[in-house]
Every structure is written in C-alpha cells, then in structure tokens.
Scaffold this motif. Structure first.
Motif, short mmCIF file in Angstrom:
data_model
loop_
_atom_site.label_atom_id
_atom_site.label_comp_id
_atom_site.label_asym_id
_atom_site.label_seq_id
_atom_site.Cartn_x
_atom_site.Cartn_y
_atom_site.Cartn_z
N ILE A 8 -2.76 21.07 -44.57
CA ILE A 8 -2.82 19.82 -44.37
C ILE A 8 -1.96 19.20 -45.10
N GLY A 10 2.22 19.10 -44.11
CA GLY A 10 3.40 19.80 -43.18
C GLY A 10 4.58 19.23 -44.15
N GLY A 14 4.15 22.65 -47.49
CA GLY A 14 3.11 22.85 -46.59
C GLY A 14 4.22 24.17 -45.26
N ASN A 38 3.91 12.01 -38.95
CA ASN A 38 4.91 12.27 -38.13
C ASN A 38 5.05 13.87 -37.76
N ALA A 69 -1.95 20.11 -49.23
CA ALA A 69 -0.07 19.62 -49.33
C ALA A 69 0.27 18.94 -49.04
N ILE A 70 -1.04 17.72 -49.38
CA ILE A 70 -0.36 16.52 -49.47
C ILE A 70 -0.29 15.78 -51.46
N PRO A 72 -0.53 13.69 -54.46
CA PRO A 72 -1.48 13.42 -55.25
C PRO A 72 -2.57 12.61 -55.10
N VAL A 78 -7.69 11.43 -48.15
CA VAL A 78 -7.07 12.36 -47.01
C VAL A 78 -8.13 13.68 -46.10
N VAL A 96 -1.83 20.82 -54.54
CA VAL A 96 -1.81 19.52 -55.24
C VAL A 96 -1.55 19.72 -56.97
N PRO A 119 2.62 27.28 -56.48
CA PRO A 119 3.65 27.11 -57.05
C PRO A 119 4.44 27.35 -57.64
N THR A 121 9.14 26.04 -56.13
CA THR A 121 9.50 26.24 -55.01
C THR A 121 10.29 27.59 -54.23
N1 LIG Z 1 6.88 21.48 -53.45
C1 LIG Z 1 7.22 22.82 -53.68
O1 LIG Z 1 7.77 23.67 -54.44
C2 LIG Z 1 5.89 22.22 -54.94
C3 LIG Z 1 5.06 23.37 -55.89
C4 LIG Z 1 4.00 22.89 -56.09
C5 LIG Z 1 3.26 21.42 -56.07
N2 LIG Z 1 3.64 20.80 -55.03
C6 LIG Z 1 2.73 19.95 -54.66
O2 LIG Z 1 2.35 19.63 -53.48
C7 LIG Z 1 2.12 18.75 -52.95
C8 LIG Z 1 2.84 18.26 -51.41
O3 LIG Z 1 4.29 18.59 -52.12
P1 LIG Z 1 5.53 18.76 -50.88
O4 LIG Z 1 7.04 18.28 -51.92
O5 LIG Z 1 4.85 19.36 -49.92
O6 LIG Z 1 5.51 16.60 -50.69
P2 LIG Z 1 6.30 16.14 -49.07
O7 LIG Z 1 7.23 17.55 -48.55
O8 LIG Z 1 5.95 14.75 -49.53
O9 LIG Z 1 4.95 16.45 -48.58
C9 LIG Z 1 3.47 16.39 -47.98
C10 LIG Z 1 3.33 16.14 -46.91
O10 LIG Z 1 2.17 15.31 -46.69
C11 LIG Z 1 2.25 14.40 -45.82
N3 LIG Z 1 0.68 13.19 -45.14
C12 LIG Z 1 1.35 12.45 -45.52
N4 LIG Z 1 0.15 11.52 -45.30
C13 LIG Z 1 -0.49 12.49 -44.50
C14 LIG Z 1 -1.61 12.61 -43.86
N5 LIG Z 1 -2.91 11.41 -43.48
N6 LIG Z 1 -2.75 14.28 -43.10
C15 LIG Z 1 -1.65 15.18 -43.09
N7 LIG Z 1 -0.19 15.13 -43.48
C16 LIG Z 1 0.08 13.85 -44.29
C17 LIG Z 1 3.48 13.65 -45.26
O11 LIG Z 1 4.03 14.14 -43.83
P3 LIG Z 1 3.92 12.76 -43.21
O12 LIG Z 1 4.32 11.43 -43.53
O13 LIG Z 1 4.87 12.68 -41.47
O14 LIG Z 1 2.27 12.17 -42.51
C18 LIG Z 1 4.11 14.61 -45.96
O15 LIG Z 1 5.16 15.85 -45.04
C19 LIG Z 1 2.29 17.74 -53.47
O16 LIG Z 1 1.23 17.83 -54.35
C20 LIG Z 1 3.73 18.71 -55.16
O17 LIG Z 1 2.74 18.12 -55.94
C21 LIG Z 1 4.43 21.18 -55.06
#
Ligand SMILES: NC(=O)c1ccc[n+]([C@@H]2O[C@H](COP(=O)([O-])OP(=O)(O)OC[C@H]3O[C@@H](n4cnc5c(N)ncnc54)[C@H](OP(=O)(O)O)[C@@H]3O)[C@@H](O)[C@H]2O)c1
Length: 208
Positions: A8, A10, A14, A38, A69-70, A72, A78, A96, A119, A121
C-alpha cells in the motif's frame, strides 16, 4: 502456497520492495499488488505482471501480507479505509517512519501480527540494512517477514523502542556515509585531482 503481498503506497520504497522481491524470486510478480492514487507511474511494475490499482481495500482483501509504505501523515486515513478487510489470515508490516506498532493497533482494533520495519535507501539495490520490531506474531510469521527483507539486504530483529535509534544509525547512516564520500571527493580536488578521478578514488576506497 506462496503468500499474496499487497504493498500500500507504490512510491520510492514501495516500488523498491516490489522490484527487489521480483528480482530475488522471493515471490512471483503475479503474487504482488501495488497501490497508489496515481497508478500511471507504476507501468513498469505492471509490465512485469504486478497488479497495480488505486483500490486499497481490494488489494488488502486479496492478500495475506500487507506492507504499508505511505507517508506518516497518511496512515490514519489509509488504514481506516481498508481495515474492515483485515482478517485473521493477515500479517501487517509497516515501513512508515515514526509510527508505532501501537498506533497501528489502535486504528485496526484487531489482534493481528504487526511488524515495523526500518529499511534504508539501499533497498533499491537489495543492499538495505533493515531493523524489524514485532508484536503478536508466531515464529513462522516472523521467519517469513525476516526472509522477505533478507532478500533486500541484511536484517536484524530489534526491540521496537530502539526503532528511532535504528533510524539514525541505519537509515540516516546512508546520508552520513554520502557526506563523508563527498568530503573525500572535495578534498581530492583540492589536492590536485580532477573531479572524475577524485570521485573514482573516493568511491572505490570506501567500497573496498
Ligand atoms: N524511501 C526510503 O528509503 C525509506 C526508508 C525507510 C522508511 N521510509 C518510509 O516509507 C514511507 C514511504 O516512503 P517513500 O520514500 O516511498 O515515499 P513516497 O515516494 O512519497 O511514497 C508514498 C506513496 O504513497 C502513495 N499514496 C499516497 N496516498 C495513498 C493512498 N491513499 N493509497 C495508496 N497509496 C497512497 C503515494 O502515491 P500517490 O500520491 O500517487 O497516491 C506515494 O507513491 C514513508 O513513511 C517513509 O518515512 C522510506
């Protein structure tokens, strides 16, 4: 029978998880569903056989393991949107940042195995350091989740109270390492190397 996995959210994380699971053959692409609002940015995953949808409830209904994976601030809306689909078969994994297992339990109001995984990056290249905390899970469920993240790098189980510390050490650690490499490159340029050569020497030295 292999478990069906719903991711959840992408976004960066995700999609990296989905790509890693497919690449490592942990599961078939057709066993994975990735959601976001989207879905046009998920064409590549769809091309590999992953189901992509904006319907979180349907994704959860047809899955055994749900990876959250949305961002916070989106968790409450969600999870409230799909929680009625959660049944005794489900395992919930949140990646998250900053959201406690107890926060999720207070939304779902059901006793399910809930994992919190942190995890970094490097998960995009299957070299993550992932710290995992858990509540209410059996040994088999814990092994399954550990095995899943082990295909994406190294894993260690920790007490959830150490999750903030794990974020600093493991997740922010990547940024500290990059700062160190950049400083080495800048230092290399200052002592006479061109940028490309300084970059090569700094990067290979750290890798070695
Ligand atoms: N990136 C990393 O390496 C990393 C590492 C550790 C922890 N985290 C944590 O992981 C989480 C995600 O990080 P991220 O970097 O992947 O952020 P991100 O790229 O912004 O991904 C979040 C995704 O959630 C989707 N989303 C938003 N509302 C939604 C809904 N109602 N239903 C389904 N999907 C929805 C968004 O797409 P749409 O807007 O198109 O819906 C977006 O693709 C965060 O909490 C972050 O703190 C990330």
């Amino acid at each position: 029978m292999s478990k069906k996995i719903a991711i959840i959210g992408g976004g960066n994380l995700g999609t990296a998880i989905a790509e890693g699971l497919i690449k490592s053959k942990f599961c078939k692409a057709t066993d994975i569903t990735v959601t976001k609002r989207n879905i046009t940015t998920l064409k590549e995953l769809a091309g590999k056989g992953v189901t992509v949808t904006c319907d979180n409830a349907a994704a959860v209904r047809s899955s055994d393991l749900v990876i959250l994976a949305i961002k916070p601030f989106q968790v409450s809306d969600v999870v409230n949107g799909f929680k009625k689909e959660l049944t005794a078969k489900h395992i919930l994994v949140s990646v998250v940042t900053g959201v406690l297992i107890s926060d999720i339990e207070s939304i779902i109001k059901k006793k399910l195995p809930v994992f919190r995984a942190m995890p970094n990056t490097a998960i995009a290249i299957q070299e993550s350091m992932t710290c995992i905390g858990v509540t209410n899970a059996s040994e088999a469920q814990t092994t399954y989740v550990k095995d899943l993240f082990s295909t994406l790098g190294k894993v260690t189980m920790i007490d959830e109270k150490l999750m903030d510390a794990a974020t600093v050490l493991g997740a922010c650690g990547t940024a500290f390492a990059m700062r160190y490499i950049r400083a080495n490159i800048q230092g290399g340029i200052e002592i006479g190397f061109d940028a490309v050569t300084a970059n090569l020497i700094a990067a290979q030295t750290v890798k070695g």
